[in-house]
Scaffold this motif. Structure first.
Motif, PDB file in Angstrom:
ATOM      1  N   ILE A  14      45.946  20.483  90.739  1.00 40.00           N
ATOM      2  CA  ILE A  14      44.683  19.766  90.963  1.00 40.00           C
ATOM      3  C   ILE A  14      43.518  20.534  90.353  1.00 40.00           C
ATOM      4  CG2 ILE A  14      43.010  19.112  92.744  1.00 40.00           C
ATOM      5  CD1 ILE A  14      45.314  18.214  94.478  1.00 40.00           C
ATOM      6  N   ARG A  15      43.490  21.837  90.545  1.00 36.59           N
ATOM      7  CA  ARG A  15      42.401  22.659  89.991  1.00 36.59           C
ATOM      8  C   ARG A  15      42.383  22.578  88.462  1.00 36.59           C
ATOM      9  NH1 ARG A  15      44.813  26.406  93.771  1.00 36.59           N
ATOM     10  NH2 ARG A  15      43.665  26.378  95.755  1.00 36.59           N
ATOM     11  N   LYS A  16      43.559  22.600  87.869  1.00 38.34           N
ATOM     12  CA  LYS A  16      43.644  22.525  86.417  1.00 38.34           C
ATOM     13  C   LYS A  16      43.178  21.166  85.902  1.00 38.34           C
ATOM     14  CE  LYS A  16      46.897  23.194  82.585  1.00 38.34           C
ATOM     15  NZ  LYS A  16      48.300  23.535  82.215  1.00 38.34           N
ATOM     16  N   VAL A  17      43.625  20.103  86.566  1.00 37.13           N
ATOM     17  CA  VAL A  17      43.248  18.754  86.148  1.00 37.13           C
ATOM     18  C   VAL A  17      41.764  18.514  86.370  1.00 37.13           C
ATOM     19  CG1 VAL A  17      43.577  16.298  86.643  1.00 37.13           C
ATOM     20  CG2 VAL A  17      45.550  17.820  86.504  1.00 37.13           C
ATOM     21  N   LEU A  18      41.195  19.090  87.422  1.00 38.91           N
ATOM     22  CA  LEU A  18      39.765  18.941  87.697  1.00 38.91           C
ATOM     23  C   LEU A  18      38.939  19.424  86.518  1.00 38.91           C
ATOM     24  CD1 LEU A  18      37.500  18.247  89.745  1.00 38.91           C
ATOM     25  CD2 LEU A  18      37.663  20.605  90.568  1.00 38.91           C
ATOM     26  N   GLY A  19      39.303  20.586  85.978  1.00 36.94           N
ATOM     27  CA  GLY A  19      38.587  21.099  84.821  1.00 36.94           C
ATOM     28  C   GLY A  19      38.738  20.204  83.615  1.00 36.94           C
ATOM     29  N   LYS A  20      39.935  19.657  83.418  1.00 39.97           N
ATOM     30  CA  LYS A  20      40.182  18.791  82.266  1.00 39.97           C
ATOM     31  C   LYS A  20      39.360  17.503  82.363  1.00 39.97           C
ATOM     32  CE  LYS A  20      44.276  18.580  80.477  1.00 39.97           C
ATOM     33  NZ  LYS A  20      44.051  18.850  79.027  1.00 39.97           N
ATOM     34  N   VAL A  21      39.371  16.865  83.531  1.00 43.95           N
ATOM     35  CA  VAL A  21      38.677  15.599  83.691  1.00 43.95           C
ATOM     36  C   VAL A  21      37.160  15.779  83.615  1.00 43.95           C
ATOM     37  CG1 VAL A  21      38.148  13.732  85.324  1.00 43.95           C
ATOM     38  CG2 VAL A  21      40.511  14.485  85.012  1.00 43.95           C
ATOM     39  N   VAL A  22      36.638  16.734  84.376  1.00 41.61           N
ATOM     40  CA  VAL A  22      35.190  16.897  84.482  1.00 41.61           C
ATOM     41  C   VAL A  22      34.599  17.542  83.233  1.00 41.61           C
ATOM     42  CG1 VAL A  22      33.341  18.062  85.750  1.00 41.61           C
ATOM     43  CG2 VAL A  22      35.209  16.951  86.993  1.00 41.61           C
ATOM     44  N   ASP A  45      35.202  25.086  94.922  1.00 38.01           N
ATOM     45  CA  ASP A  45      36.191  26.155  95.010  1.00 38.01           C
ATOM     46  C   ASP A  45      36.646  26.267  96.461  1.00 38.01           C
ATOM     47  OD1 ASP A  45      33.952  27.201  96.203  1.00 38.01           O
ATOM     48  OD2 ASP A  45      33.628  28.813  94.770  1.00 38.01           O
ATOM     49  N   GLY A  46      37.209  27.382  96.840  1.00 39.89           N
ATOM     50  CA  GLY A  46      37.660  27.542  98.215  1.00 39.89           C
ATOM     51  C   GLY A  46      38.719  26.512  98.569  1.00 39.89           C
ATOM     52  N   ASP A  47      38.441  25.747  99.625  1.00 37.88           N
ATOM     53  CA  ASP A  47      39.426  24.753 100.070  1.00 37.88           C
ATOM     54  C   ASP A  47      39.198  23.380  99.453  1.00 37.88           C
ATOM     55  OD1 ASP A  47      37.157  23.847 101.347  1.00 37.88           O
ATOM     56  OD2 ASP A  47      37.955  24.023 103.385  1.00 37.88           O
ATOM     57  N   PHE A  48      38.389  23.307  98.382  1.00 37.69           N
ATOM     58  CA  PHE A  48      38.066  21.997  97.811  1.00 37.69           C
ATOM     59  C   PHE A  48      39.309  21.266  97.317  1.00 37.69           C
ATOM     60  CE2 PHE A  48      37.270  19.334  94.096  1.00 37.69           C
ATOM     61  CZ  PHE A  48      36.474  18.359  94.674  1.00 37.69           C
ATOM     62  N   ALA A  49      40.186  21.956  96.597  1.00 34.69           N
ATOM     63  CA  ALA A  49      41.386  21.301  96.065  1.00 34.69           C
ATOM     64  C   ALA A  49      42.242  20.745  97.201  1.00 34.69           C
ATOM     65  CB  ALA A  49      42.192  22.274  95.218  1.00 34.69           C
ATOM     66  N   ALA A  50      42.337  21.485  98.292  1.00 30.89           N
ATOM     67  CA  ALA A  50      43.117  21.024  99.441  1.00 30.89           C
ATOM     68  C   ALA A  50      42.469  19.792 100.068  1.00 30.89           C
ATOM     69  CB  ALA A  50      43.249  22.135 100.473  1.00 30.89           C
ATOM     70  N   ARG A  51      41.137  19.779 100.142  1.00 32.89           N
ATOM     71  CA  ARG A  51      40.436  18.608 100.686  1.00 32.89           C
ATOM     72  C   ARG A  51      40.668  17.387  99.791  1.00 32.89           C
ATOM     73  NH1 ARG A  51      35.503  19.644 104.331  1.00 32.89           N
ATOM     74  NH2 ARG A  51      35.646  21.843 104.899  1.00 32.89           N
ATOM     75  N   LEU A  52      40.608  17.606  98.473  1.00 37.28           N
ATOM     76  CA  LEU A  52      40.807  16.500  97.533  1.00 37.28           C
ATOM     77  C   LEU A  52      42.222  15.950  97.646  1.00 37.28           C
ATOM     78  CD1 LEU A  52      39.924  14.679  95.257  1.00 37.28           C
ATOM     79  CD2 LEU A  52      40.337  16.551  93.645  1.00 37.28           C
ATOM     80  N   SER A  53      43.201  16.819  97.763  1.00 37.40           N
ATOM     81  CA  SER A  53      44.585  16.384  97.921  1.00 37.40           C
ATOM     82  C   SER A  53      44.761  15.579  99.212  1.00 37.40           C
ATOM     83  CB  SER A  53      45.523  17.599  97.938  1.00 37.40           C
ATOM     84  OG  SER A  53      46.858  17.207  98.141  1.00 37.40           O
ATOM     85  N   HIS A  54      44.165  16.070 100.294  1.00 36.60           N
ATOM     86  CA  HIS A  54      44.282  15.383 101.580  1.00 36.60           C
ATOM     87  C   HIS A  54      43.561  14.041 101.540  1.00 36.60           C
ATOM     88  CE1 HIS A  54      44.903  14.923 105.832  1.00 36.60           C
ATOM     89  NE2 HIS A  54      43.599  14.919 106.101  1.00 36.60           N
ATOM     90  N   ALA A  55      42.389  14.001 100.930  1.00 31.28           N
ATOM     91  CA  ALA A  55      41.612  12.761 100.851  1.00 31.28           C
ATOM     92  C   ALA A  55      42.332  11.699 100.032  1.00 31.28           C
ATOM     93  CB  ALA A  55      40.241  13.040 100.241  1.00 31.28           C
ATOM     94  N   GLN A  59      41.551   9.276  89.976  1.00 38.91           N
ATOM     95  CA  GLN A  59      40.529   8.249  90.143  1.00 38.91           C
ATOM     96  C   GLN A  59      39.305   8.797  90.870  1.00 38.91           C
ATOM     97  OE1 GLN A  59      40.659   4.971  88.862  1.00 38.91           O
ATOM     98  NE2 GLN A  59      38.497   5.176  89.388  1.00 38.91           N
ATOM     99  N   MET A  60      39.538   9.630  91.880  1.00 40.33           N
ATOM    100  CA  MET A  60      38.420  10.190  92.629  1.00 40.33           C
ATOM    101  C   MET A  60      37.608  11.152  91.764  1.00 40.33           C
ATOM    102  SD  MET A  60      38.492  11.581  96.554  1.00 40.33           S
ATOM    103  CE  MET A  60      39.201  10.030  97.067  1.00 40.33           C
ATOM    104  N   MET A  61      38.291  11.938  90.940  1.00 37.93           N
ATOM    105  CA  MET A  61      37.586  12.836  90.017  1.00 37.93           C
ATOM    106  C   MET A  61      36.719  12.037  89.052  1.00 37.93           C
ATOM    107  SD  MET A  61      40.554  15.541  88.920  1.00 37.93           S
ATOM    108  CE  MET A  61      41.373  16.629  90.096  1.00 37.93           C
ATOM    109  N   ARG A  62      37.266  10.987  88.490  1.00 39.38           N
ATOM    110  CA  ARG A  62      36.528  10.195  87.504  1.00 39.38           C
ATOM    111  C   ARG A  62      35.367   9.462  88.142  1.00 39.38           C
ATOM    112  NH1 ARG A  62      41.936   8.101  84.231  1.00 39.38           N
ATOM    113  NH2 ARG A  62      41.981   9.823  82.733  1.00 39.38           N
ATOM    114  N   ASP A  63      35.551   8.981  89.364  1.00 36.66           N
ATOM    115  CA  ASP A  63      34.442   8.290  90.033  1.00 36.66           C
ATOM    116  C   ASP A  63      33.306   9.247  90.366  1.00 36.66           C
ATOM    117  OD1 ASP A  63      36.340   6.126  90.070  1.00 36.66           O
ATOM    118  OD2 ASP A  63      35.155   5.251  91.686  1.00 36.66           O
TER     119      ASP A  63
END
Length: 364
Positions: free
Chosen positions: A237-245, A258-268, A278-282
């Protein structure tokens, strides 16, 4: 009727009302939604599709029957796991599946359509006929619809059929209907003079259906699109976040991602890869529309709220403390008054029918 010309004119009219800045935003947003982001599972899917092509390429008309019965490829996973996008990406890259010209006519060996909802065996065949461009009456009988569909597949030289949202055909099917669907799928891949290769994509209970029906179990290859799991999933997720954004949207990552952000994004996103993307792009789209350059956690909170309709204290991204792990994304919208419509719409509760509907999964 082909409405593409009218649609192009309508889009041109709409664009004429936008300023140059707004047009730049629209084109920028459209552009960064296009790139496909693959995972290790894409190698498995690409190999399975190639095997289908080679499987049928080795056949000869009137020759010996091909010994490999596995002519059905099933791609199963939860909604938002990325099944449709992955199949679209890989099927458009296979030369064997692309349209071609023959004696002044255009043929496509690949037919893709979506199972309607609600669905019956008859409606599934009718939808396939319409996808071929065949004018079919809704009053056509079930057997006639399937006979016509099989004949039209031959006439259109279709060798591969993709049915998306295939669970619609079975999720409310009783025993008789489930058997009809199983027989129809088997007949498609066993036609003596024109055995097609069938690709099915869908959520449960499609995988259960294919496992329960022995005649399909022996004829299918199953690929599961699993959820993100563990630290390896968070790393991805962290790797893809950099690619998308950064790479695709041309924006910067905020310091609070950072921190627990990737875990929150996965859970959400309930661990589903397609939903994560989709959430990253939105979130990036919100930043571009606002004329900013940095994507922050608050943009994901806004995106999550728009996805779920959640209350402020149920927003995984803005929740203070560690108890966000106990929030349930699929129930984030729930408010006490959300269920008031049930009583106001129907008045007093009606007694439930005692008649039991037996679904395919209830077989002894």
């Amino acid at each position: 009727m082909d409405w593409s010309e009218n649609f192009a004119e309508a889009i041109a009219q709409l664009r004429s009302t936008l300023s140059p800045v707004e047009l730049e935003m629209a084109d920028r947003v459209h552009k960064f939604h296009i790139p496909y982001i693959g995972l290790g599972r894409d190698r498995t899917l690409a190999l399975a599709l190639k095997r289908l092509v080679l499987n049928i390429a080795g056949q000869r008309p009137g020759g010996r029957k091909h010994p490999n019965k596995r002519r059905i490829l099933a791609v199963c996973g939860d909604s938002g796991s990325g099944k449709t996008r992955a199949l679209l990406e890989h099927t458009t890259k296979l030369p064997a599946l692309q349209p071609y010209e023959f004696q002044g006519a255009t043929y496509s060996p690949f037919l893709a359509y979506e199972a309607p909802s609600p669905c019956t065996p008859n409606l599934l065949a009718q939808e396939g006929l319409r996808a071929l461009g065949v004018d079919v009456k809704s009053t056509i009988k079930e057997n006639a619809a399937w006979d016509l569909f099989r004949n039209e597949l031959k006439a259109h030289r279709v060798l591969f059929v993709l049915i998306d949202e295939a669970q619609h055909a079975v999720n409310t099917a009783n025993r008789i209907e489930a058997q009809k669907i199983a027989d129809a799928f088997k007949n498609l891949v066993q036609m003596p003079d024109w055995p097609v290769r069938l690709i099915l994509a869908g959520v449960p209970p499609l995988d259960e259906f294919l496992s329960t029906e022995k005649q399909l179990f022996n004829r299918r290859t199953l690929i599961r699109f699993e959820k993100f799991n563990g630290e390896s999933g968070l790393k991805r997720i962290r790797k893809v976040l950099g690619k998308v954004v950064q790479e695709h949207a041309g924006l910067q990552l905020g310091e609070d991602l950072d921190g627990d952000f990737a875990a929150r994004l996965s859970h959400a996103s309930d661990g589903d890869f397609g939903s994560v993307i989709q959430m990253m792009r939105d979130a990036a789209e919100i930043v571009i529309t606002a004329g900013r350059a940095v994507v922050e956690k608050s943009d994901f909170a806004t995106t999550y709220e728009s996805f779920t309709g959640c209350t402020p204290d149920n927003n995984i991204f803005s929740f203070k403390g560690d108890d966000w792990v106990n929030l349930k994304p699929l129930r984030a919208y729930a408010r006490p008054e959300d269920h008031d419509w049930r009583s106001s719409f129907s008045g007093a509760a009606k007694p439930r029918s005692k008649k039991k509907t037996v679904a395919f999964g209830d077989r002894p």
